[in-house]
Design a protein around this motif. Structure first.
Motif, PDB file in Angstrom:
ATOM      1  N   ARG A 334      -4.144   1.236   0.707  1.00 53.94           N
ATOM      2  CA  ARG A 334      -4.384   2.439   0.126  1.00 53.94           C
ATOM      3  C   ARG A 334      -3.769   2.846  -1.126  1.00 53.94           C
ATOM      4  NH1 ARG A 334      -2.220   7.675   3.903  1.00 53.94           N
ATOM      5  NH2 ARG A 334      -3.278   9.377   2.325  1.00 53.94           N
ATOM      6  N   PHE A 335      -2.645   2.292  -1.360  1.00 48.77           N
ATOM      7  CA  PHE A 335      -2.069   2.913  -2.539  1.00 48.77           C
ATOM      8  C   PHE A 335      -1.971   1.483  -3.689  1.00 48.77           C
ATOM      9  CE2 PHE A 335       0.204   5.103   0.752  1.00 48.77           C
ATOM     10  CZ  PHE A 335      -0.081   6.644   0.289  1.00 48.77           C
ATOM     11  N   LEU A 336      -2.513   0.517  -3.411  1.00 42.35           N
ATOM     12  CA  LEU A 336      -2.604  -0.406  -4.373  1.00 42.35           C
ATOM     13  C   LEU A 336      -3.436   0.026  -5.775  1.00 42.35           C
ATOM     14  CD1 LEU A 336      -1.895  -3.564  -5.077  1.00 42.35           C
ATOM     15  CD2 LEU A 336      -3.903  -4.060  -4.188  1.00 42.35           C
ATOM     16  N   PRO A 337      -4.595   0.606  -5.439  1.00 39.17           N
ATOM     17  CA  PRO A 337      -5.083   0.954  -6.780  1.00 39.17           C
ATOM     18  C   PRO A 337      -4.507   1.977  -7.835  1.00 39.17           C
ATOM     19  CG  PRO A 337      -6.732   1.186  -4.959  1.00 39.17           C
ATOM     20  CD  PRO A 337      -5.407   0.901  -4.253  1.00 39.17           C
ATOM     21  N   THR A 338      -3.542   2.471  -7.125  1.00 37.18           N
ATOM     22  CA  THR A 338      -2.664   3.685  -7.857  1.00 37.18           C
ATOM     23  C   THR A 338      -1.460   3.027  -8.495  1.00 37.18           C
ATOM     24  OG1 THR A 338      -3.382   5.256  -6.432  1.00 37.18           O
ATOM     25  CG2 THR A 338      -1.427   5.806  -7.780  1.00 37.18           C
ATOM     26  N   LEU A 339      -0.835   2.137  -7.765  1.00 35.69           N
ATOM     27  CA  LEU A 339       0.405   1.546  -8.156  1.00 35.69           C
ATOM     28  C   LEU A 339       0.161   0.305  -8.700  1.00 35.69           C
ATOM     29  CD1 LEU A 339       2.774   2.844  -5.017  1.00 35.69           C
ATOM     30  CD2 LEU A 339       2.275   4.030  -7.224  1.00 35.69           C
ATOM     31  N   GLY A 340      -0.681  -0.518  -8.379  1.00 33.93           N
ATOM     32  CA  GLY A 340      -0.794  -1.740  -8.894  1.00 33.93           C
ATOM     33  C   GLY A 340       0.088  -2.899  -7.832  1.00 33.93           C
ATOM     34  N   LEU A 507      -9.331  -2.231  -9.714  1.00 32.78           N
ATOM     35  CA  LEU A 507      -9.148  -1.961  -8.282  1.00 32.78           C
ATOM     36  C   LEU A 507      -9.609  -0.652  -7.686  1.00 32.78           C
ATOM     37  CD1 LEU A 507      -5.158  -3.336  -7.981  1.00 32.78           C
ATOM     38  CD2 LEU A 507      -7.304  -4.255  -6.709  1.00 32.78           C
ATOM     39  N   SER A 508      -9.715   0.238  -8.657  1.00 28.89           N
ATOM     40  CA  SER A 508     -10.176   1.610  -8.315  1.00 28.89           C
ATOM     41  C   SER A 508     -11.620   1.757  -8.400  1.00 28.89           C
ATOM     42  CB  SER A 508      -9.464   2.667  -9.313  1.00 28.89           C
ATOM     43  OG  SER A 508      -9.465   2.627 -10.545  1.00 28.89           O
ATOM     44  N   GLY A 509     -12.219   0.467  -9.060  1.00 27.44           N
ATOM     45  CA  GLY A 509     -13.842   0.572  -9.329  1.00 27.44           C
ATOM     46  C   GLY A 509     -14.160   1.084 -10.599  1.00 27.44           C
TER      47      GLY A 509
END
Length: 518
Positions: A334-340, A507-509
Motif C-alpha cells: 500500500r505505501f511502497l509507491p509513496t515511501l519507496g 511504482l506509482s505508474g
C-alpha cells in the motif's frame, strides 16, 4: 504509465490468454508458485516422522530440505533463461509436470537416498516453473498500480506459502501419512498443467544460448559448500571430507565466476548487479532467507520434540506467522509507491532481527505462548514488510527479454540463501548440542535409575528432560547465528539502498524521471 516496447506489448498478451481473462491466468500462476514454495516447508512438519521411518540422523535430516532448495536455487537461473528462449508457457508446463512426477516418486521412497533423489528432482521442476511464472507477471502488467497488485498476490503467496505448508503438512501427516505431503502435489500439478494452455498464451521466444557450464558449476559448488558445513557439524572441521568439500566448493564457485565473466550469454548477467538497489536487494534476500529456513526447521523440531505437539498442532502453531506475513506484505504494498523501498527494508529487517533475538532466550521449560509465539509474530511481520518490497525492487527497470533472468536470480538468492543458511545453522546447532550433551550425560548418569542407564547404553540416546536441554541449547545458539545473518540484511538496507525518484514514479505508474532523492 510507462511506455512499452513492441516486446512488452507482445508479452502483455501472453497472460491474458484465451478470452482475455488475466484473473484466471494469474490464479493459475499463483497456484503454481504456492505449490512450489509450499513444498519447501510442507515437509518440515513431517520431518520427525520421516526421520523415524527412513532412519535419518538429525543433521542428515536437513538434507531433506537442502536437496530440494539446492537444485531449486541452483537451477532457477537456467529455468528463467529457458523460459526466455523456448517460450514461457511451454517451459512453465514442463516444470510443473516434472515437479509432479518427482513428488510421486518421493511419496514411494523406501530408503533415504530415494527420498533425497526425488527431492532433488522436485527442485529441478520447481526451478523450471517458478521463474517463468514470475516473468509472465513481470512482462504482462505495466509498471504501476496494476503490476503492484499482481506482485502483491504473487508475493503474498510466496511469503505465506511457507507457513501454509506447515499447516497442510501437519494435517496430512496426522490424518493420513507423511508420504501424503508429497502425494498431494500430484492432483494439484495435473490440474495446473490442464488449465495453463487454456488461459495462458505462449510468450514470444527470444533467441539465445543456454549457459550449461554456469548452471553446473554454480549448483555443484553450492552443494559442496552446504555438504561441507553439514559434514563439519557431525565430524568436525579437521575431517578430510569436510576440508575436501570446502576446497571443491572454492574451485567450483571460482570456476562459475570465471565462466560468467567470459560467457557471451551468461546464466547470471553481471549487468544485473550494476544497479545498486538491485544488488542490495539480492544480498538482503540471501541473508533473510538464510535465517528464515533455520527458524522454521528448528521451531518445528522444538514444538514437536520438546512441547510434544502433534503434527497438526505444530502446523496450527505457525498460523500466526502467516497472518503476520500477510499483514506486513499488505502494508508494504500500500505505501511502497509513496515511501519507496528503503524504509520497508530497514524496518522489516530490524523487526525480523528482534524476533530472532527474542528466540535466543528459549529454554527447555518454555511454553508456546511464553517462548515462541511473540518472536514468531515479530519475525513474520518483518519478513512480510520485505517480501513485496524486495520482489518489486529486484525486477524494476529490467528489459523484458531479461525478465526471466532477473526474477530467477531473485528466487535463486532466496533458495540458495536458505540452503546455505540452514547448513551453517545446523553446524552451529551440532557444535552447541554436542557441548551441552557432554554436560547432560554427566548429570544423567548421576541421577538416572539403573533401568534408564541400561536404555542409554543400549540406544545411546538421552531421555527427557536431558534430551530436551540438549536440543534447546543447540537451537538457542543457532538463533544467535541467525541474528547475525539478519544484521547483514539490515546493514545492507541502511548503507546500500537508495530512494530514487525514478523508482517512486515507476511504482506509482507515472512517467519516468531520473535522479536520486536520497
Amino acid at each position: 504509465m510507462v511506455t512499452t516496447t513492441p516486446v512488452d506489448t507482445q508479452a502483455e498478451k501472453g497472460l491474458a490468454g484465451s478470452g482475455g481473462r488475466p484473473g484466471i491466468a494469474l490464479t493459475v500462476i499463483a497456484a503454481c508458485q504456492l505449490m512450489v514454495v509450499l513444498d519447501a516447508t510442507i515437509v518440515n512438519i513431517a520431518l520427525p516422522h520421516i526421520q523415524d521411518a527412513l532412519s535419518f540422523s538429525t543433521t542428515d535430516l536437513s538434507w531433506v530440505l537442502s536437496a530440494y532448495t539446492l537444485t531449486f536455487g541452483g537451477l532457477l537461473l537456467l529455468g528463467g533463461r529457458a523460459g526466455d528462449i523456448l517460450g514461457r508457457r511451454r517451459v512453465f508446463m514442463a516444470g510443473i509436470l516434472l515437479f509432479t512426477f518427482a513428488s510421486l516418486l518421493g511419496g514411494f521412497a523406501q530408503e533415504p537416498w530415494h527420498l533425497l533423489a526425488a527431492r532433488a528432482l522436485q527442485g529441478v521442476g520447481g526451478a523450471i516453473a517458478s521463474p517463468t511464472s514470475l516473468a509472465l507477471i513481470t512482462t504482462t502488467f505495466p509498471e504501476g498500480p496494476e503490476r503492484n497488485r499482481a506482485f502483491g498476490v504473487f508475493a503474498a503467496v510466496s511469503a505465506g506459502g511457507g507457513a501454509i505448508g506447515l499447516l497442510a503438512g501437519g494435517m496430512l501427516t496426522e490424518w493420513l501419512d507423511w508420504r501424503w505431503v508429497l502425494f498431494v502435489n500430484v492432483p494439484i500439478g495435473l490440474l495446473i498443467a490442464f488449465l495453463a494452455p487454456r488461459y495462458i498464451k505462449e510468450s514470444e521466444r527470444h533467441p539465445g544460448r543456454f549457459d550449461i557450464a554456469g548452471a553446473a558449476t554454480s549448483t555443484l559448488g553450492m552443494a559442496a559448500l552446504v555438504y561441507g558445513f553439514i559434514r563439519a557439524s557431525e565430524n568436525g572441521w579437521k575431517d578430510s571430507l569436510t576440508i575436501g568439500s570446502f576446497v571443491a566448493a572454492a574451485v567450483l564457485l571460482g570456476s562459475f565466476a570465471l565462466v560468467e565473466s567470459r560467457a557471451k550469454e551468461p546464466i547470471t548477467p553481471l549487468r544485473m548487479f550494476a544497479d545498486r538497489n538491485r544488488s542490495g536487494t539480492y544480498v538482503i534476500m540471501l541473508s533473510l532467507a538464510a535465517a528464515m529456513f533455520g527458524m522454521f526447521f528448528f521451531i518445528v523440531l522444538w514444538v514437536q520434540d520438546v512441547l510434544g505437539y502433534s503434527p497438526i498442532a505444530s502446523g496450527l502453531a505457525f498460523l500466526p506467522v502467516t497472518v503476520a506475513i500477510v499483514t506486513g506484505a499488505g502494508l508494504s504494498q500500500r505505501f511502497l509507491p509513496t515511501l519507496g523501498p528503503k524504509p520497508f527494508m530497514v524496518t522489516g529487517s530490524s523487526i525480523t532481527g528482534l524476533g530472532l533475538f527474542w528466540l535466543t532466550f528459549i529454554e527447555a521449560d518454555s511454553s508456546y505462548v511464553g517462548g515462541v509465539l511473540g518472536p514468531m509474530i515479530l519475525f513474520g511481520f518483518g519478513m512480510g514488510l520485505n517480501f513485496v518490497t524486495l520482489t518489486l525492487t529486484a525486477v524494476s527497470g529490467v528489459a523484458p527479454h531479461e525478465a526471466g533472468a532477473a526474477s530467477g536470480l531473485l528466487n535463486a538468492t532466496q533458495q540458495v540463501g536458505g540452503s546455505l543458511g540452514l547448513s551453517i545453522l545446523v553446524t552451529v546447532f551440532g557444535t552447541a548440542s554436542r557441548t551441552e550433551g557432554e554436560k547432560q550425560v554427566a548429570d544423567f548418569l548421576a541421577h538416572a535409575t539403573p533401568e534408564e542407564r541400561a536404555d542409554f547404553l543400549r540406544t545411546g540416546e538421552l531421555p527427557a528432560p536431558w534430551s530436551h536441554e540438549v536440543l534447546t541449547s543447540g537451537i538457542s545458539t543457532a538463533f544467535t547465528a541467525a541474528v547475525a545473518m539478519v544484521a547483514v540484511a539490515l546493514l545492507t538496507a541502511v548503507l546500500v539502498i537508495r530512494v530514487r525518484r525514478s523508482d517512486l514514479e515507476a511504482l506509482s505508474g507515472k512517467a519516468e524521471a531520473a535522479g536520486p532523492v536520497a
